[in-house]
Design an enzyme around this catalytic site. Structure first.
Site, mmCIF file in Angstrom:
data_model
loop_
_atom_site.group_PDB
_atom_site.id
_atom_site.type_symbol
_atom_site.label_atom_id
_atom_site.label_comp_id
_atom_site.label_asym_id
_atom_site.label_seq_id
_atom_site.Cartn_x
_atom_site.Cartn_y
_atom_site.Cartn_z
ATOM 1 N N ARG A 228 -19.874 5.236 3.731
ATOM 2 C CA ARG A 228 -19.882 5.688 2.342
ATOM 3 C C ARG A 228 -21.275 5.502 1.735
ATOM 4 O O ARG A 228 -21.842 4.426 1.810
ATOM 5 C CB ARG A 228 -18.827 4.922 1.522
ATOM 6 N N ASP B 182 0.857 -1.184 0.000
ATOM 7 C CA ASP B 182 0.000 0.000 0.000
ATOM 8 C C ASP B 182 0.896 1.238 0.000
ATOM 9 O O ASP B 182 1.980 1.208 0.577
ATOM 10 C CB ASP B 182 -0.924 0.018 1.230
ATOM 11 N N ASN C 222 -23.924 -6.543 -9.688
ATOM 12 C CA ASN C 222 -24.283 -5.491 -8.740
ATOM 13 C C ASN C 222 -25.477 -4.663 -9.233
ATOM 14 O O ASN C 222 -26.355 -4.296 -8.454
ATOM 15 C CB ASN C 222 -23.073 -4.581 -8.468
ATOM 16 N N CYS D 198 -20.302 0.381 -3.238
ATOM 17 C CA CYS D 198 -20.368 -0.323 -4.532
ATOM 18 C C CYS D 198 -21.607 -0.046 -5.369
ATOM 19 O O CYS D 198 -21.505 0.415 -6.505
ATOM 20 C CB CYS D 198 -20.254 -1.829 -4.289
ATOM 21 N N PHE E 28 -32.405 -9.858 -1.344
ATOM 22 C CA PHE E 28 -32.442 -8.489 -1.876
ATOM 23 C C PHE E 28 -33.845 -8.022 -2.255
ATOM 24 O O PHE E 28 -34.042 -7.253 -3.179
ATOM 25 C CB PHE E 28 -31.442 -8.330 -3.044
ATOM 26 N N LEU E 29 -34.819 -8.521 -1.502
ATOM 27 C CA LEU E 29 -36.183 -8.006 -1.642
ATOM 28 C C LEU E 29 -36.585 -7.285 -0.359
ATOM 29 O O LEU E 29 -37.761 -7.221 -0.023
ATOM 30 C CB LEU E 29 -37.165 -9.144 -1.951
ATOM 31 N N PHE F 296 -16.717 -10.518 -5.070
ATOM 32 C CA PHE F 296 -18.151 -10.335 -4.815
ATOM 33 C C PHE F 296 -18.391 -10.242 -3.322
ATOM 34 O O PHE F 296 -19.448 -10.624 -2.828
ATOM 35 C CB PHE F 296 -18.955 -11.500 -5.407
#
Ligand code: UDX
Length: 441
Positions: free
Chosen positions: A332, A30, A208, A260, A249-250, A152
């Protein structure tokens, strides 16, 4: 195998730690010296469950080291993972400057055949771009191959997702390179999809964007429910039971945030527009997501506010949850930022609580008009209403009677549908949730 990982953010740290734990020798790089010093001292600069133990064990056993020197790390490795940031560019595209800098640095240190693996989320064509940068810096085409191997992983369960992925995607024009990267993953029990580079790049964006579409779709259905007698939780249960759709995801709520989904939806929209195959469906996905907080704040104002230009003046609102989702301290694109801003703008004073994200919230949301509290009960003190912004587990079993006794008016605005109407009604609350008409006590 000898592996180099460039970038010690969420993706790079988890990738390096897991590969080291699988027995490889990993050098992680880094440019931030302070971060590298923390890591070499056995610390973990981010909040991610299970990661500190993994870093500590592999550092101690000598399989994982951290450095700021790319030449040292690249020259000792056969496989180099690029895990740097790909933030949005000013023109709406993707800023690839960190990828370009990493590729340039790699090229300058190539001393034998290298496989350069792009793990960062990048637009279609970035593999070719990386190849061009490396060739431009004098490396022979026979001395390297480029692979796309998207991640992912979800924040908060990144280690679990890396060890137990639904699938591993490997895209390359080189069969040899793809096979070597596949070998790295052989200890994991997951299907491997070996494909061309561009398809691999698009798989990540399309995945995504599809998940974001599911969320915006169910949120749009929730709007319908609020104008009828339907209940979005019942509707989602019935819709998700279709195996072609699935329950994941409902969850209707305040919309998607994080580092993301918003960025990737925008990037795919921009890319499709630039190529001339505009995905207007994603414009609708984004519009629905952008409307979530204003719509929710409007409901709060309608219930609590005066017909005034500062409708919530004199009101106190408790805000529960500040991170963009549970199990992370990341803010974020968190919905809390927008909600706190809108509620302050409307004149209310806020009392906010989050189990671990308060320090980041102070930095990002600021202190003006907000008192940061040590517990949900403290946040409820003198409040005219409580707003659930993030569905932290500890909020689910709150002592609602105790919450009520702290508040001036017992009203809950539940932006994540964590309670049932009966539960809060029995405790004497007036309850507003997403995708259901309000319940009075
Ligand atoms: C996501 C992807 O899941 C991961 O595969 C990718 O590589 C990185 O981006 P992450 O950003 O950690 O991971 O969050 P995720 O758990 O996917 O949630 C994203 C957002 O969607 C959150 O704001 C969450 O609150 C929201 N969400 C999720 C909903 O609003 N409803 C849901 O049903 C699920």
């Amino acid at each position: 195998m000898n592996i180099c990982v460039i970038g010690c953010g969420y993706v790079g740290l988890v990738t390096g730690a897991v590969f080291a734990d699988l027995g490889n020798d990993v050098i992680s790089v880094d440019i931030d010296k302070d971060r590298v010093d923390i890591l070499n001292a056995g610390g973990c600069p981010i909040h991610e469950p299970r990661l500190p133990e993994l870093l500590e064990r592999n550092l101690r056993e000598g399989r994982l080291t951290f450095t700021t020197s790319i030449p040292e790390a690249v020259s000792e490795s056969e496989i180099i993972f690029i895990c740097v940031g790909t933030p949005p560019a000013e023109d709406g595209g993707t800023d690839l400057s960190q990828v370009e800098a990493a590729a340039t640095d790699i090229a300058r240190s190539v001393n034998s055949y290298k496989i350069i693996v792009n793990k960062s989320t990048v637009p279609v064509g970035t593999g070719d771009f990386v190849r061009e940068v490396i060739e431009k810096n004098g490396v022979a085409t026979t001395d390297f191959d480029v692979v796309c191997n998207p991640e992912f992983l979800r924040e908060g369960q990144a280690v679990r997702d890396t060890l137990h992925p639904d699938r591993i995607v490997i895209g390359s024009s080189s069969e040899k390179a793809a096979n070597i990267v596949q070998f790295l993953y052989q200890a994991l029990d997951a299907p491997c999809i070996i494909t061309d580079t561009q398809s691999a790049e698009l798989i990540k964006y399309a995945s995504n964007a599809f998940l974001a579409t599911k969320i915006s779709f169910i949120n749009a259905v929730a709007n319908l429910c609020e104008l009828t007698q339907a209940d979005i939780r019942e509707v989602a249960k019935g819709v998700g039971a279709d195996s072609r759709i699935g329950h994941a995801f409902l969850g209707a709520g305040l919309g998607y945030g994080g580092s993301c989904f918003p960025k990737d939806v925008d990037a795919l929209l921009y890319a499709s527009r630039t190529i001339g195959a505009e995905m207007s469906i994603l414009e609708a996905v984004r519009m629905e997501n952008d409307s979530r907080v204003p719509r929710f704040v409007q409901r709060i104002i309608e219930r609590l506010g005066a017909k005034d230009h500062v409708p919530l003046e004199g009101k106190t609102i408790g805000v529960l949850g500040l991170s963009f989702k549970p199990d992370t301290d990341d803010l974020r694109e968190a919905k809390s930022i927008e909600i706190c801003h809108a509620l302050r703008e409307a004149g209310s004073r806020l009392r906010a609580y989050d189990p671990i994200a308060t320090a980041n919230a102070r930095r990002i949301i600021g202190d003006e008009g907000i008192e940061y509290c040590q517990s949900p009960y403290e946040a409820a003190k003198g409040a005219n209403g409580i707003v659930i912004v993030t569905e932290w587990r500890e909020f689910i079993q709150l002592n609602l009677n105790r919450m009520k006794s702290e508040m001036v008016e017992p009203i809950i605005f539940d932006g994540r549908n964590i309670y049932s109407s009966d539960q809060v009604k029995d405790a004497g609350f007036e309850y507003f949730s997403i995708g259901k008409t309000s319940t009075k006590h």
